[in-house]
Scaffold this active site. Structure first.
Site, mmCIF file in Angstrom:
data_model
loop_
_atom_site.group_PDB
_atom_site.id
_atom_site.type_symbol
_atom_site.label_atom_id
_atom_site.label_comp_id
_atom_site.label_asym_id
_atom_site.label_seq_id
_atom_site.Cartn_x
_atom_site.Cartn_y
_atom_site.Cartn_z
ATOM 1 N N ASP A 198 -6.574 -6.260 5.583
ATOM 2 C CA ASP A 198 -5.894 -7.438 5.039
ATOM 3 C C ASP A 198 -6.172 -8.675 5.888
ATOM 4 O O ASP A 198 -5.391 -9.616 5.898
ATOM 5 C CB ASP A 198 -4.390 -7.180 4.945
ATOM 6 C CG ASP A 198 -3.766 -6.862 6.308
ATOM 7 O OD1 ASP A 198 -4.559 -6.645 7.265
ATOM 8 O OD2 ASP A 198 -2.537 -6.855 6.424
ATOM 9 N N ASN A 250 0.819 -1.206 0.000
ATOM 10 C CA ASN A 250 0.000 0.000 0.000
ATOM 11 C C ASN A 250 0.853 1.257 0.000
ATOM 12 O O ASN A 250 0.552 2.232 -0.685
ATOM 13 C CB ASN A 250 -0.917 0.016 1.216
ATOM 14 C CG ASN A 250 -2.287 -0.606 0.915
ATOM 15 O OD1 ASN A 250 -2.685 -0.682 -0.233
ATOM 16 N ND2 ASN A 250 -2.975 -1.060 1.952
#
Length: 659
Positions: free
Chosen positions: A559, A524
């Site tokens: 996640d 990310n």
């Protein structure tokens, strides 16, 4: 001319006396001259007179004896004729004394009452007379004694030997003494009229029933007879128009003047057609003016029953019925029918115009109406559908089960209810399908009888697809397509409840694993959220590809992923977890030319009856996952009771180090 005609039948004694006197005179005439001293001429004259008187006396004696003989013969013949007439007569004859005793009777009278002559001649007239008619005989006897009656005739009832009454016509006369006029006895003729009386009674009864039926039905009778000079009307007829008995009799054309002017032409035409032989009966409905001025509707039916040699009407008979109430009801029905037709047209236009499809059936399940929307959705035209059974036009099944949705009538006595179904699928003749929402309502008439069905349905295909999309979105993660947290929790709760009901112990049924990605934050940070989202999709595919179709995979957020293994042991669960780790580690993910490598740590625990609530199970697996991370990442830790174990047989790091 006979002697009797001269001297009369009642003078026989006087004639005999005269002859006796004449005989004595002759004897005296013959003796006296012999005692007297008469001359020869006188003596001769006396002798001549004597001879003449003697001859006359003998002649008269001969006539008298002959007459007596003839009278006796005539009397014998008359008596014989009377006896033969009495014996051979088919009509009963009886000679009765003034006190009612039967002196003599003939066989016909005895047979009529079922007696022998000896039996009936031992009775009196009062004993064989019906009790209700005894007064007739007594009154006749009293009138005879009083001299006011010489002959009589009346009808009365006798009693037969078996007690049955029998009607007879009694006619007779009184035999009186010639000098004193005193009544001596009665001679009666008795004629059996029982059959006629019974026939008259039947006719009277039939007429009574007929008149009662006519009066009860409100029907009057008219009788036109040219021989009697006009028309007569029954009391019911004249009462129907407010008149009194006989008030309308006479003029045969008067009834025409009482007919409403607008109705006269039709009545006259019907009358002419019948008189000309074109119709079997005269029949017409028209208005007649009541005596009080109002109009009364009449049904007139008649027939010509007699004509002369030229075919001209002599007699006709008919009936009139007051049909005012029926006509008023018909007028109301006409108005109601017009209103109903208007309402039906409004409903038809409404049903044709609305956006819903409408199909109507009758009680036999035959189609009676389809609007254009229904024609479009079913693919069947209204003309083709009318009269066909509903299944020929409309076939709906349940979307989930595939079973046909029946269109059944309500059970008798139960309240009629509409049946709604939002999961129906319409199968057309060409096998194409259309998702619909339908409402089936029964038609119940005022007598609580089933009259058919009304089916209202809409094309629900797009709405059903949107519903499925919304339902899917509500239960799935928008990014990965996996189950989201809320739906996953509901599934967990159901499994936990079932495990408690079944008493499932640890490791016997379901396994839960908590998956956390390793090194995902770096992706990310370096590639951006777009890179992270793309990688999460790849991870979801990898996890889904390793597990079976019954296993549940969810993205809990960020996640973090979770898996419910629907079947398998704890050892099998560890192997599945290892496969997931290997699949994630083997992803070759490249973003904008830069490769990224990630891993996964998994915490594993059982779902069983004694493992606590859902939050506790998740917390236990989450703790095991942290232990796996603390043990070096990329490994599986099983913590059913708080202990940790590494599938690489390496001693785990303390939980504190993992934090």
């Amino acid at each position: 001319m006979t002697l009797r005609s001269i001297i009369g039948p009642g003078q026989y004694k006087h004639a005999a006396l005269a002859l006796l006197v004449a005989g004595f005179a002759v004897v005296a005439a013959s003796l006296v001259p012999s005692r007297l001293d008469l001359g020869a001429e006188a003596l001769r004259l006396c002798l001549q007179m004597s001879v003449a008187v003697t001859v006359c006396a003998l002649f008269l004696a001969h006539l008298f004896i002959t007459r007596i003989s003839d009278d006796r013969r005539h009397i014998a013949e008359s008596e014989q004729r009377f006896r033969r007439a009495m014996e051979d007569s088919v009509i009963g004859i009886a000679i009765v004394s003034l006190d009612g005793r039967i002196l003599q009777t003939n066989p016909a009278f005895a047979a009529m009452l079922g007696y022998s002559r000896e039996e009936i001649e031992a009775l009196t007239f009062f004993q064989i007379t019906h009790p209700d008619d005894l007064h007739l005989g007594r009154e006749t006897m009293e009138s005879m004694r009083a001299g006011t009656v010489n002959a009589f005739q009346f009808e009365k009832r006798y009693l037969k030997k078996d007690g049955a009454p029998i009607w007879a016509n009694l006619a007779g006369s009184v035999i009186r003494d010639e000098k004193s006029g005193r009544p001596l006895y009665l001679v009666s003729q008795i004629e059996d009229i029982d059959a006629r009386k019974q026939a008259e009674a039947r006719i009277t009864e039939a007429e009574t029933r007929w008149n009662f039926a006519l009066a009860g039905a409100g029907q009057g009778v008219w009788d036109f007879d040219m021989r009697k000079g006009g028309t007569t009307y029954s009391p019911t007829w004249v009462k129907m128009l407010g008149y009194g008995d006989g008030e309308l009799d006479g003029d045969p054309d008067r009834w025409l003047t009482m007919i409403h002017p607008d109705d006269r032409p039709a009545v006259a035409e019907a009358d002419r057609a019948h008189l000309d032989g074109q119709t079997e009966f005269f029949e017409a409905e028209f208005r007649m003016r009541h005596k009080d001025g109002r109009w009364v509707w009449i049904l007139d039916r008649g027939k010509a029953i007699e004509r002369d040699a030229d075919g001209q009407l002599i007699r006709a008979i008919g009936s009139l019925t007051d049909i005012t109430r029926r006509k008023q009801a018909e007028e109301r029905l006409i108005v109601s029918a017009a209103m109903l037709a208007d309402e039906k047209e409004r409903l038809r236009v409404t049903l044709q115009s609305i956006g819903d499809a409408v199909i109507c059936t009758d009680a036999a399940n035959r189609v009676t109406f389809m609007n254009p929307v229904a024609e479009k959705l079913t693919g069947v035209s209204g003309d083709e559908a009318l009269g066909k059974t509903l299944s020929h036009v409309y076939w709906a099944v349940d979307e989930e089960t595939g079973h046909r949705i029946g269109m059944t009538r309500p059970v008798t006595g139960e309240e009629a209810r509409s049946d709604q179904n939002s999961r129906a699928v319409l199968i057309r003749r060409d096998d194409t399908r259309c998702s619909i929402r339908q409402v089936v309502s029964p038609i119940i008439n005022e007598r609580n009888e089933f009259g058919g069905l009304v089916i209202v349905f809409q094309d629900f295909t797009d709405a059903r697809a949107l519903q499925r999309q919304l339902a899917h979105a509500a239960a799935h993660d928008a990014l990965t397509g996996l189950a989201n947290r809320s739906s996953f929790i509901r599934a967990m709760e159901g499994l936990v409840d079932q495990a408690r009901k079944d008493g499932t112990m640890a490791g016997d049924r379901h396994q839960f694993m908590f998956i956390d990605l390793d090194h995902f934050k770096l992706v990310n940070d370096t590639g951006g959220h777009a890179a992270g989202d793309a990688l999460l999709k790849r991870v979801a595919e990898a996890v889904r590809g390793v597990l079976g179709s019954e296993d549940i995979v969810a993205r809990l957020g960020g996640d973090e992923f979770a898996v419910i293994l629907k079947s398998g042991s704890a050892a099998g669960a560890r192997l599945a977890a290892r496969s997931i780790i290997d699949a994630i580690a083997g992803l070759n993910f490249t973003w904008e030319g830069r490769p990224h490598a990630i891993g996964a740590s998994i915490g594993l625990t059982a779902i069983c009856a004694n493992c606590g609530e859902v939050d506790e199970i998740i917390a236990r697996a989450d703790t095991a996952c942290y232990a796996a991370k603390a043990a070096g990442r990329g490994c599986v830790c099983v913590a059913p009771d708080g202990k940790t174990a590494d599938d690489r047989s390496e001693p785990p790091k303390p939980l504190a180090a993992a934090s």
